[in-house]
Design a protein around this motif. Structure first.
Motif, PDB file in Angstrom:
ATOM      1  N   TRP A  82       0.752  -1.176  -0.114  1.00 32.31           N
ATOM      2  CA  TRP A  82      -0.011   0.055  -0.083  1.00 32.31           C
ATOM      3  C   TRP A  82       0.927   1.168   0.046  1.00 32.31           C
ATOM      4  O   TRP A  82       0.605   2.279  -0.563  1.00 32.31           O
ATOM      5  N   ASP A  83       1.818   1.349   0.620  1.00 33.43           N
ATOM      6  CA  ASP A  83       2.858   2.311   0.777  1.00 33.43           C
ATOM      7  C   ASP A  83       3.363   2.692  -0.683  1.00 33.43           C
ATOM      8  O   ASP A  83       3.582   3.720  -1.018  1.00 33.43           O
ATOM      9  N   TYR A  84       3.789   1.498  -1.428  1.00 36.75           N
ATOM     10  CA  TYR A  84       4.202   1.660  -2.928  1.00 36.75           C
ATOM     11  C   TYR A  84       3.110   2.152  -3.581  1.00 36.75           C
ATOM     12  O   TYR A  84       3.748   3.116  -4.401  1.00 36.75           O
ATOM     13  N   VAL A  85       1.983   1.758  -3.530  1.00 32.84           N
ATOM     14  CA  VAL A  85       0.762   2.603  -4.371  1.00 32.84           C
ATOM     15  C   VAL A  85       0.774   3.674  -4.075  1.00 32.84           C
ATOM     16  O   VAL A  85       0.657   4.524  -5.060  1.00 32.84           O
ATOM     17  N   GLN A  86       0.917   4.392  -2.795  1.00 33.44           N
ATOM     18  CA  GLN A  86       0.786   5.877  -2.747  1.00 33.44           C
ATOM     19  C   GLN A  86       1.947   6.558  -3.032  1.00 33.44           C
ATOM     20  O   GLN A  86       1.661   7.627  -3.583  1.00 33.44           O
ATOM     21  N   THR A  87       3.121   5.787  -2.954  1.00 34.95           N
ATOM     22  CA  THR A  87       4.232   6.410  -3.610  1.00 34.95           C
ATOM     23  C   THR A  87       4.088   6.681  -5.089  1.00 34.95           C
ATOM     24  O   THR A  87       4.486   7.773  -5.733  1.00 34.95           O
ATOM     25  N   GLN A  88       3.889   5.639  -5.651  1.00 41.06           N
ATOM     26  CA  GLN A  88       3.789   5.548  -7.022  1.00 41.06           C
ATOM     27  C   GLN A  88       2.870   6.626  -7.926  1.00 41.06           C
ATOM     28  O   GLN A  88       3.103   7.052  -8.859  1.00 41.06           O
ATOM     29  N   ALA A 122      -5.923  18.284   7.133  1.00 41.73           N
ATOM     30  CA  ALA A 122      -5.613  19.559   6.195  1.00 41.73           C
ATOM     31  C   ALA A 122      -4.403  20.009   6.428  1.00 41.73           C
ATOM     32  O   ALA A 122      -3.614  20.975   5.690  1.00 41.73           O
ATOM     33  N   ASP A 123      -3.733  19.914   7.549  1.00 39.17           N
ATOM     34  CA  ASP A 123      -2.395  20.208   7.827  1.00 39.17           C
ATOM     35  C   ASP A 123      -1.219  19.555   7.488  1.00 39.17           C
ATOM     36  O   ASP A 123      -0.137  19.889   7.454  1.00 39.17           O
ATOM     37  N   TRP A 124      -1.402  18.371   6.894  1.00 41.83           N
ATOM     38  CA  TRP A 124      -0.487  17.338   6.296  1.00 41.83           C
ATOM     39  C   TRP A 124       0.240  17.950   5.051  1.00 41.83           C
ATOM     40  O   TRP A 124      -0.405  18.432   4.372  1.00 41.83           O
ATOM     41  N   PRO A 125       1.558  17.761   5.016  1.00 44.76           N
ATOM     42  CA  PRO A 125       1.966  17.938   3.245  1.00 44.76           C
ATOM     43  C   PRO A 125       1.854  16.885   2.848  1.00 44.76           C
ATOM     44  O   PRO A 125       3.113  16.083   2.363  1.00 44.76           O
ATOM     45  N   VAL A 126       0.721  16.435   2.328  1.00 51.10           N
ATOM     46  CA  VAL A 126       0.435  15.319   1.561  1.00 51.10           C
ATOM     47  C   VAL A 126      -0.136  15.402   0.269  1.00 51.10           C
ATOM     48  O   VAL A 126      -0.700  16.643   0.053  1.00 51.10           O
ATOM     49  N   HIS A 127      -0.243  14.694  -0.579  1.00 48.82           N
ATOM     50  CA  HIS A 127      -1.104  14.556  -1.869  1.00 48.82           C
ATOM     51  C   HIS A 127      -2.599  14.779  -1.625  1.00 48.82           C
ATOM     52  O   HIS A 127      -3.048  14.260  -0.860  1.00 48.82           O
ATOM     53  N   GLU A 128      -3.196  15.567  -2.302  1.00 47.85           N
ATOM     54  CA  GLU A 128      -4.644  15.881  -2.147  1.00 47.85           C
ATOM     55  C   GLU A 128      -5.272  14.694  -2.926  1.00 47.85           C
ATOM     56  O   GLU A 128      -6.171  14.191  -2.734  1.00 47.85           O
ATOM     57  N   GLN A 129      -4.736  14.222  -4.095  1.00 56.35           N
ATOM     58  CA  GLN A 129      -5.571  13.065  -4.709  1.00 56.35           C
ATOM     59  C   GLN A 129      -5.790  11.735  -3.810  1.00 56.35           C
ATOM     60  O   GLN A 129      -4.681  11.266  -3.425  1.00 56.35           O
ATOM     61  N   GLY A 130      -6.869  11.242  -4.241  1.00 56.76           N
ATOM     62  CA  GLY A 130      -7.242   9.876  -3.450  1.00 56.76           C
ATOM     63  C   GLY A 130      -6.434   8.841  -4.640  1.00 56.76           C
ATOM     64  O   GLY A 130      -6.559   9.222  -5.711  1.00 56.76           O
ATOM     65  N   CYS A 131      -6.028   7.585  -3.822  1.00 58.61           N
ATOM     66  CA  CYS A 131      -5.740   6.546  -4.776  1.00 58.61           C
ATOM     67  C   CYS A 131      -6.743   6.048  -5.954  1.00 58.61           C
ATOM     68  O   CYS A 131      -6.499   5.474  -6.797  1.00 58.61           O
ATOM     69  N   MET A 132      -8.100   6.367  -5.252  1.00 60.03           N
ATOM     70  CA  MET A 132      -9.232   5.571  -6.191  1.00 60.03           C
ATOM     71  C   MET A 132      -9.292   6.626  -7.261  1.00 60.03           C
ATOM     72  O   MET A 132      -9.410   5.823  -8.557  1.00 60.03           O
ATOM     73  N   ASP A 133      -8.841   7.729  -7.581  1.00 62.67           N
ATOM     74  CA  ASP A 133      -8.800   8.623  -8.732  1.00 62.67           C
ATOM     75  C   ASP A 133      -7.675   8.258  -9.529  1.00 62.67           C
ATOM     76  O   ASP A 133      -7.745   8.106 -10.829  1.00 62.67           O
ATOM     77  N   ALA A 172       0.840  13.141  13.370  1.00 64.15           N
ATOM     78  CA  ALA A 172       1.815  12.712  12.173  1.00 64.15           C
ATOM     79  C   ALA A 172       1.088  12.076  11.038  1.00 64.15           C
ATOM     80  O   ALA A 172      -0.079  12.239  11.234  1.00 64.15           O
ATOM     81  N   TYR A 173       1.784  11.849   9.994  1.00 64.70           N
ATOM     82  CA  TYR A 173       0.980  11.220   8.896  1.00 64.70           C
ATOM     83  C   TYR A 173       1.821  10.326   8.102  1.00 64.70           C
ATOM     84  O   TYR A 173       2.858  10.276   8.270  1.00 64.70           O
ATOM     85  N   PRO A 174       0.992   9.745   7.251  1.00 61.83           N
ATOM     86  CA  PRO A 174       1.720   8.478   6.575  1.00 61.83           C
ATOM     87  C   PRO A 174       2.718   9.097   5.590  1.00 61.83           C
ATOM     88  O   PRO A 174       2.621   9.864   4.649  1.00 61.83           O
ATOM     89  N   CYS A 175       4.026   8.660   5.814  1.00 60.73           N
ATOM     90  CA  CYS A 175       5.389   9.017   5.023  1.00 60.73           C
ATOM     91  C   CYS A 175       5.219   8.924   3.445  1.00 60.73           C
ATOM     92  O   CYS A 175       5.419   9.755   2.537  1.00 60.73           O
ATOM     93  N   SER A 176       4.396   7.844   3.135  1.00 67.81           N
ATOM     94  CA  SER A 176       4.153   7.619   1.633  1.00 67.81           C
ATOM     95  C   SER A 176       3.188   8.591   1.113  1.00 67.81           C
ATOM     96  O   SER A 176       3.118   8.590  -0.200  1.00 67.81           O
ATOM     97  N   CYS A 177       2.606   9.335   1.579  1.00 73.56           N
ATOM     98  CA  CYS A 177       1.779  10.102   1.053  1.00 73.56           C
ATOM     99  C   CYS A 177       2.171  11.494   0.977  1.00 73.56           C
ATOM    100  O   CYS A 177       1.691  12.575   0.315  1.00 73.56           O
ATOM    101  N   SER A 178       3.489  11.793   1.577  1.00 75.33           N
ATOM    102  CA  SER A 178       4.053  13.131   1.448  1.00 75.33           C
ATOM    103  C   SER A 178       4.582  13.717   0.267  1.00 75.33           C
ATOM    104  O   SER A 178       4.858  12.963  -0.628  1.00 75.33           O
ATOM    105  N   ASN A 179       4.124  14.959   0.029  1.00 70.34           N
ATOM    106  CA  ASN A 179       4.565  15.616  -1.021  1.00 70.34           C
ATOM    107  C   ASN A 179       5.809  16.719  -0.868  1.00 70.34           C
ATOM    108  O   ASN A 179       6.078  17.588  -1.711  1.00 70.34           O
ATOM    109  N   SER A 180       6.416  16.401   0.414  1.00 69.33           N
ATOM    110  CA  SER A 180       7.443  17.208   0.859  1.00 69.33           C
ATOM    111  C   SER A 180       9.035  16.538   0.382  1.00 69.33           C
ATOM    112  O   SER A 180       9.033  15.247   0.413  1.00 69.33           O
ATOM    113  N   SER A 181       9.732  17.342   0.004  1.00 68.55           N
ATOM    114  CA  SER A 181      10.859  16.849  -0.436  1.00 68.55           C
ATOM    115  C   SER A 181      11.758  16.262   0.693  1.00 68.55           C
ATOM    116  O   SER A 181      12.605  15.152   0.485  1.00 68.55           O
TER     117      SER A 181
END
Length: 248
Positions: free
Chosen positions: A125-131, A188-199, A156-165
């Protein structure tokens, strides 16, 4: 030979579903027994297609009508099964979508970086969110249902969701958020991707729909040609048998 190659491709696809541990297929395979059953069906159909290709060649070379008849029958059964499976998938797509949502929802809710028993599932699942560059199934809000993050007041937030360098080297587990003054946060405070994996998954399917339909159509055409060829050979063998009967 062509049908043996086709059987090998189907067989390999089934084995790939069972062996893949780093993609969305792996998430479904490890979470849903129905996909694993489907993989075994692919393996069985592939092996049967290879066997039928061999029997068809044997029947054509040696002019054995029963083998050609068996070859035709098996091809017809396989083709009907494929068409039926396609129709069921199309008409049950909303049900399948709900099943996917349930599977991924349970995975996110029970996600625990310290639980080694489900390490492969979490890694997939982490791989899916990252890719796919996505977060959650419908969005990052899905992670509010995770017990560990809820107990940490969402700081805290999932690292694989992060959009931060700064998180590029970390693609699993949870990353600490710069805690606000009040010590609580929301997704909403997390530095993560807005798109859900379903989309993201739906976009991938739409982008590759032409290839998928092309492959399915090609397989169906090859099977139809094999059925027509086997019937033609059967008729020729039948007529030749009568011409070989001595005249009285």
């Amino acid at each position: 030979l062509l049908f043996q190659i086709l059987g090998a491709v189907i067989l390999g696809f089934g084995i790939w579903i069972l062996a893949d541990k780093t993609s969305f297929i792996a998430v479904l395979q490890m979470s849903s027994p129905s996909l694993k059953t489907g993989a075994y069906i692919f393996i069985g159909v592939g092996a049967l297609t290879m066997l039928m290709g061999f029997l068809g060649c044997l029947g054509a070379v040696n002019e054995i009508r029963c083998l050609l008849g068996l070859y035709f029958t098996c091809l017809m059964v396989i083709l009907i099964t494929q068409v039926a499976a396609g129709l069921v998938t199309y008409f049950q797509k909303e049900t399948l979508k709900e099943e996917l949502s349930r599977i991924v929802g349970n995975l996110i809710e029970n996600y625990d970086p310290l639980n080694d028993d489900e390490r492969n599932l979490k890694g997939a699942w982490d791989y899916v969110q990252t890719q796919i560059a996505c977060c959650g199934w419908t969005g990052a809000k899905d992670w509010e249902n995770n017990e560990i993050l809820a107990n940490q007041s969402m700081t805290a937030y999932p690292c694989s969701c992060s959009n931060s360098s700064k998180d590029l080297q970390v693609d699993s587990g949870f990353c600490d958020l710069d805690v606000p003054v009040n010590g609580t946060a929301t997704y909403a405070d997390w530095p993560v991707h807005e798109q859900g994996c379903m989309d993201g998954v739906e976009k991938w399917l739409k982008d590759n729909l032409g290839v998928i339909l092309g492959v399915c159509t090609g397989v169906a055409v090859i099977e139809l040609l094999g059925m027509i060829l086997s019937i033609s050979l059967c008729k020729n063998i039948h007529s030749e048998d009568y011409t070989k009967v001595p005249k009285s």
